[in-house]
Design an enzyme around this catalytic site. Structure first.
Site, mmCIF file in Angstrom:
data_model
loop_
_atom_site.group_PDB
_atom_site.id
_atom_site.type_symbol
_atom_site.label_atom_id
_atom_site.label_comp_id
_atom_site.label_asym_id
_atom_site.label_seq_id
_atom_site.Cartn_x
_atom_site.Cartn_y
_atom_site.Cartn_z
ATOM 1 N N LYS A 1 -15.825 -8.068 5.311
ATOM 2 C CA LYS A 1 -14.588 -8.496 5.961
ATOM 3 C C LYS A 1 -14.615 -8.204 7.452
ATOM 4 O O LYS A 1 -14.978 -7.101 7.859
ATOM 5 C CB LYS A 1 -13.388 -7.770 5.343
ATOM 6 N N HIS B 1 0.845 -1.208 0.000
ATOM 7 C CA HIS B 1 0.000 0.000 0.000
ATOM 8 C C HIS B 1 0.878 1.255 0.000
ATOM 9 O O HIS B 1 0.611 2.216 -0.711
ATOM 10 C CB HIS B 1 -0.878 0.049 1.259
HETATM 11 O O1 PNS Z 1 -9.001 -3.069 0.634
HETATM 12 P P1 PNS Z 1 -10.313 -3.569 0.101
HETATM 13 O O2 PNS Z 1 -11.045 -4.372 1.140
HETATM 14 O O3 PNS Z 1 -10.175 -4.291 -1.205
HETATM 15 O O4 PNS Z 1 -11.194 -2.264 -0.205
HETATM 16 C C1 PNS Z 1 -12.519 -2.358 -0.684
HETATM 17 C C2 PNS Z 1 -13.205 -1.013 -0.490
HETATM 18 C C3 PNS Z 1 -13.250 -0.665 0.995
HETATM 19 C C4 PNS Z 1 -12.430 0.055 -1.245
HETATM 20 C C5 PNS Z 1 -14.655 -1.142 -1.053
HETATM 21 O O5 PNS Z 1 -15.310 -2.176 -0.375
HETATM 22 C C6 PNS Z 1 -15.429 0.158 -0.927
HETATM 23 O O6 PNS Z 1 -15.225 1.065 -1.700
HETATM 24 N N1 PNS Z 1 -16.295 0.237 0.101
HETATM 25 C C7 PNS Z 1 -17.067 1.423 0.402
HETATM 26 C C8 PNS Z 1 -18.520 1.290 -0.049
HETATM 27 C C9 PNS Z 1 -18.673 1.663 -1.515
HETATM 28 O O7 PNS Z 1 -18.416 2.773 -1.929
HETATM 29 N N2 PNS Z 1 -19.077 0.665 -2.347
HETATM 30 C C10 PNS Z 1 -19.261 0.885 -3.784
HETATM 31 C C11 PNS Z 1 -18.015 0.559 -4.565
HETATM 32 S S1 PNS Z 1 -17.752 -1.189 -4.675
#
Ligand code: PNS
Length: 141
Positions: free
Chosen positions: A41, A17
Site C-alpha cells: 500500500k 479503529h
Molecule cells: O491495516 P492493514 O493494511 O490491513 O494492516 C495489514 C498489516 C499491516 C497488519 C499486515 O500487512 C502486517 O501484519 N504487516 C507486517 C508484516 C507481517 O508481519 N506480515 C505477516 C503477517 S501477514
C-alpha cells in the site's frame, strides 16, 4: 497481565479503529496499537504522522500505547510479551484476509492467537480508504 497488539496501517486511524481500540482496552490489561508498514500500500500519511494521530486519539486511554514497527508483527508481539493480536471484522471480505493473516502469524509463532472483534454497526462502512477519498475531494470528515 494480558497484553494485546492491535496492528494495522492506520492510514489514517478512523472512528472504526477507535471503536476496536476502546473495546480491546476493556478486554485486555494493555493494548499496543502497532503501526506497521504494508509494502503493498502507498500511504497518504507518513508513518510518524499515523502514530501521532493515534497517540492523540488514545490520550484518554491509560492502558493503550501506539508505536511504529518496521518488521514482522509476530516479532513485535514477542518483544512486547503479548501473544494476542486483535483485529476488527466488518464483513466477509475482511474475514477472508484476516483468517489468512492469522494462520500466517501462527505459522511464525505458534502461540500467537488472533482475536476478532466484530465492527460496531455504526462503523461497519468506515475505512481508511474512504477517509482518504473524502480528504482528496475536500469533503468534511
Ligand atoms: O491495516 P492493514 O493494511 O490491513 O494492516 C495489514 C498489516 C499491516 C497488519 C499486515 O500487512 C502486517 O501484519 N504487516 C507486517 C508484516 C507481517 O508481519 N506480515 C505477516 C503477517 S501477514
Amino acid at each position: 497481565m494480558t497484553r494485546a497488539v492491535y496492528p494495522g496501517s492506520f492510514d489514517p486511524v478512523t472512528l472504526g479503529h477507535m471503536d476496536i481500540i476502546r473495546r480491546a482496552a476493556q478486554c485486555f490489561d494493555q493494548v499496543y496499537v502497532c503501526v506497521l508498514v504494508n509494502c503493498d500500500k502507498k500511504s497518504m500519511f507518513s508513518a510518524d504522522e499515523r502514530v501521532e494521530m493515534i497517540r492523540r486519539s488514545v490520550a484518554d486511554l491509560p492502558n493503550v500505547e501506539a508505536e511504529l514497527y518496521r518488521g514482522l508483527l509476530a516479532d513485535y508481539a514477542r518483544e512486547k510479551g503479548g501473544h494476542v493480536i486483535v483485529k476488527g471484522l466488518r464483513n466477509a471480505t475482511d474475514f477472508d484476509l484476516e483468517y489468512q493473516m492469522a494462520a500466517i502469524n501462527r505459522g511464525i509463532w505458534a502461540e500467537l492467537e488472533t482475536v476478532f472483534l466484530p465492527a460496531s454497526v455504526e462503523y461497519q462502512h468506515f475505512s481508511s480508504t474512504m477517509v482518504r477519498e473524502m480528504i482528496r475531494y475536500g469533503q468534511p470528515l
